[in-house]
Design an enzyme around this catalytic site. Structure first.
Site, short mmCIF file in Angstrom:
data_model
loop_
_atom_site.label_atom_id
_atom_site.label_comp_id
_atom_site.label_asym_id
_atom_site.label_seq_id
_atom_site.Cartn_x
_atom_site.Cartn_y
_atom_site.Cartn_z
N HIS B 173 63.18 -10.14 -10.68
CA HIS B 173 61.76 -10.19 -10.34
C HIS B 173 61.30 -11.61 -10.02
CE1 HIS B 173 60.65 -6.02 -12.06
NE2 HIS B 173 60.87 -5.99 -10.77
N ARG B 271 30.84 -10.39 -1.93
CA ARG B 271 30.93 -8.92 -2.02
C ARG B 271 31.96 -8.57 -3.06
NH1 ARG B 271 28.75 -7.62 3.20
NH2 ARG B 271 29.02 -9.40 4.59
N ARG B 307 27.37 -10.31 -5.80
CA ARG B 307 26.66 -9.05 -5.69
C ARG B 307 27.46 -8.01 -6.44
NH1 ARG B 307 26.09 -6.26 0.02
NH2 ARG B 307 28.29 -5.87 -0.39
N GLU B 406 16.66 -4.83 0.60
CA GLU B 406 17.16 -4.11 1.76
C GLU B 406 16.54 -2.73 1.88
OE1 GLU B 406 21.43 -3.57 1.22
OE2 GLU B 406 21.17 -3.67 -0.94
N ASN B 429 20.55 -6.10 7.51
CA ASN B 429 21.18 -4.98 8.24
C ASN B 429 20.63 -3.64 7.75
OD1 ASN B 429 22.65 -7.19 8.94
ND2 ASN B 429 24.61 -6.44 8.17
N ASP B 430 20.67 -3.45 6.43
CA ASP B 430 20.15 -2.19 5.90
C ASP B 430 18.64 -2.14 6.01
OD1 ASP B 430 22.23 -0.49 5.27
OD2 ASP B 430 22.68 -1.55 3.39
N ARG B 440 22.53 2.60 11.52
CA ARG B 440 23.10 1.41 12.17
C ARG B 440 24.49 1.66 12.72
NH1 ARG B 440 23.94 -2.02 6.57
NH2 ARG B 440 26.05 -2.65 7.10
N CYS B 477 21.01 -12.71 3.77
CA CYS B 477 22.46 -12.59 3.81
C CYS B 477 22.93 -11.57 4.84
CB CYS B 477 23.02 -12.29 2.43
SG CYS B 477 22.51 -10.70 1.77
#
Lengths: 66, 547
Positions: B173, B271, B307, B406, B429-430, B440, B477
């Site tokens: 290994h 993220r 987040r 959002e 975006n959202d 979207r 963001c």
């Protein structure tokens, strides 16, 4: 071993040529010496026996070779 | 690779029982086992970060051994018969080592080294010796009698140019891990330790399997200098002195390093889903702590906004399957999923975050918050996590808590929410898709969802004003942050931070320094009264504020 350990209340065993090992023990499974192509029997006993067998079959179908 | 030889320090003998006062029983053994498991978790996390996720299974297997009753019960049993703890560990595993060594299959024989690795790690923990492997203090070629898999996985790639060992085989290994980590290695060189001197220059070729001592100068390859990307680590303020932070979005350690290299002021959106992707089991708290610490270290003191897990039927995660829904974008996702179905995961993430935030500027942000009640539920979980870790928010003044804005209802209640958070980050975006009720992912509706539409600007204005009234800051963001048309408007609306893609950091900072926030503010106020995005762009152009 990880999969078998998800079912605490169900006994799972591997059998190879008459040698029986606890499927929840990595030491037992490792020293059973199962290589690709070896035929083994998996047996389970407990409230989730059917589920655990299905889960292990699924794992085998998806090639859990090292 | 070429570099100075660095000899792996010899292990202290573990054979002398007089030096090992280990009589306090199974409790100490369990503590040592847990300690080794934590070290293995941390190392596994590093491996996954380095793209060696498959090889990380090697250490997962070691963790399973530590959990195996066949080991634990045998060791505890031996101790009950008066055997010293470290010998009990040895005697519990040695029979299995023997069985593996007797196997006709070289793959199984090589696994004996993994069991011995486990034995040594537990013994070291029992003796209170550091579990973290030693590393050279400058880039070197490490030379050792043998390296265990856990030691190989823990090598610091910045300081280990390559390694050579006396023992070992290609199927071991150790060799597999070295290859996965991209560390050149040569194993199985007999009498290696007798031949080398500390500091001696050596040339190691992992492909050829050779180690050349005191190589002639012309044999040493000249490293090609890495091209430095345009980097701008200086803060950016407008000509009239308004500061705008330019941070980056990131989904992992590599992104974080790119952001730091580009000179970003921080990570505006980390993220956390990346921790859960490409693997079969959920990461535990230790692993999360280890990964977060690496990311914070890469940012060198600049803040990182974590987040919490943002998944749902529309953002599936293989390890966390969710039932299908008729309207996944409006369904159980983000914080909703954490509160309704997996509070345990939220609580685990928060505990990991708090532990890291004790000495590093880590911030936490909840996704998809729609109401104040949701925020309060999340904060209750946070309070429990603080308590569990033994911290309080007073002790952690640097731990900022924020939410993604959002959902339109959150934007509309910004002032109420602002009283209970430290910051907002606009997920444009959202927010755009929800404001225009335009999916979207549907290209036929793309013309509807224009984030420069005056309606969006009005909403952003409301969010910024609500936040600033409570002296809280606002970032962006979403994609809008990286849109060069949007920058003057966002500055004009009072936004404090943009989280952009790493390659444009320097360009955006230069642009900030050329803008006047008062002119931006006039442009934004006019834009809010216009009819659509096209008019907004025309107005910006007329003012000379186009990209």
């Amino acid at each position: 071993v990880q999969q078998a350990n998800r079912y605490k209340d169900t006994r799972v065993e591997l059998v190879k040529n008459g040698t029986v090992r606890d499927a929840k023990s990595i030491l037992g499974v490792l020293t059973l010496g199962v290589t690709r192509g070896t035929t083994i029997v998996v047996r389970a006993d407990g409230p989730h026996a059917t589920e655990v067998l299905a889960a292990l079959q699924e794992l085998a179908a998806h090639d859990f070779s090292e | 690779v070429a570099g100075p030889i660095w000899q792996w320090p010899a292990e202290v003998s573990t054979q002398d029982p007089d030096r090992l006062p280990l009589l306090d029983g199974p409790k100490r053994l369990h503590g040592a086992i847990r300690q080794v498991q934590e070290q293995l978790s941390a190392t596994t996390a590093k491996l996954r970060q380095s793209g060696a996720g498959k090889q990380a299974g090697i250490l997962d297997a070691q963790r399973l051994i530590l959990d195996d009753p066949a080991f634990v019960d045998a060791a505890v049993g031996a101790m009950a018969r008066g055997v010293l703890a470290d010998q009990a560990v040895q005697s519990a595993l040695e029979p299995y080592v023997g069985m593996l060594l007797e196997s006709p299959d070289p793959v199984f024989r090589a696994r004996a080294a993994d069991l011995r690795d486990v034995i040594h790690q537990v013994q070291k923990a029992l003796q209170g010796r550091p579990g973290t492997p030693p590393n050279p203090d400058r880039p070197s070629i490490v030379v050792a009698r043998d390296l265990a898999p856990s030691q190989t996985a823990g090598l610091d790639r910045d300081r280990v140019l390559g390694f050579a060992t006396e023992m070992g085989s290609a199927t071991a290994h150790t060799a597999i891990l070295a290859q996965a980590l991209g560390i050149p290695a040569v194993v199985g060189i007999s009498e290696l330790l007798e031949e080398v001197r500390e500091g001696q220059t050596a040339l190691l070729d992992g492909d050829q399997g050779t180690l050349l001592l005191d190589p002639p100068l012309e044999a040493i390859p000249v490293p090609t200098p890495e091209l430095l990307p345009g980097s701008d680590p200086e803060p950016a303020s407008t000509v009239d002195g308004r500061r705008l932070e330019i941070a980056c979005n990131a989904a992992g350690l590599d992104d974080a390093r790119r952001a730091a290299a580009a000179g970003a002021d921080g990570i505006g959106l980390l993220r956390s889903e990346f921790l859960f992707l490409g693997r079969e089991t959920l990461p535990d708290e230790e692993e999360q702590v280890a990964v977060l610490q690496e990311i914070l270290a890469a940012l060198q003191g600049r803040p990182v906004i974590l987040r919490t897990l943002d998944v749902g039927a529309d953002k599936p995660l293989p390890t966390l399957p969710q039932p299908t829904e008729a309207n996944p974008a409006l369904g159980v996702r983000g914080l909703r999923l954490q509160l309704l179905r997996r509070k345990d995961l939220l609580s685990q993430q928060l505990r990991a975050a708090i532990r890291v935030a004790m000495d590093r500027p880590l911030r936490v942000m909840f996704p998809m918050v729609a109401t104040v009640a949701e925020l309060r539920s999340a904060r209750a979980v946070l309070d429990e996590a603080l308590h569990a870790v033994g911290a309080t928010s007073q002790k952690l003044p640097q731990l900022q808590i924020g939410i993604m804005v959002e959902v339109p209802s959150a934007a509309l209640s910004a002032e109420t929410l602002a009283a209970e958070v430290d910051f907002f980050s606009l997920g444009t975006n959202d927010l755009t898709q929800y404001v225009f009720a335009a999916d979207r992912t549907n290209p036929e509706l793309a013309h509807l969802a224009d984030s420069l539409h005056p309606v969006m600007l009005r909403l952003i204005q409301m969010v910024v004003e609500g936040a600033h009234r409570h002296s809280k800051w606002v970032g962006v963001c979403g994609e809008m942050a990286s849109d060069p048309w949007a920058m003057p408007l966002l500055i004009g609306l009072g936004v404090d931070e943009l989280s952009v893609h790493p390659p444009i950091v320097a360009k955006f900072k230069a642009r900030v320094r050329a803008l006047d926030s008062r002119a931006c503010n006039r442009a934004a106020r006019e834009a809010i009264g216009l009819e659509d995005g096209q008019q907004v762009r025309r107005s910006l152009t007329a003012r000379g504020l186009q990209p």
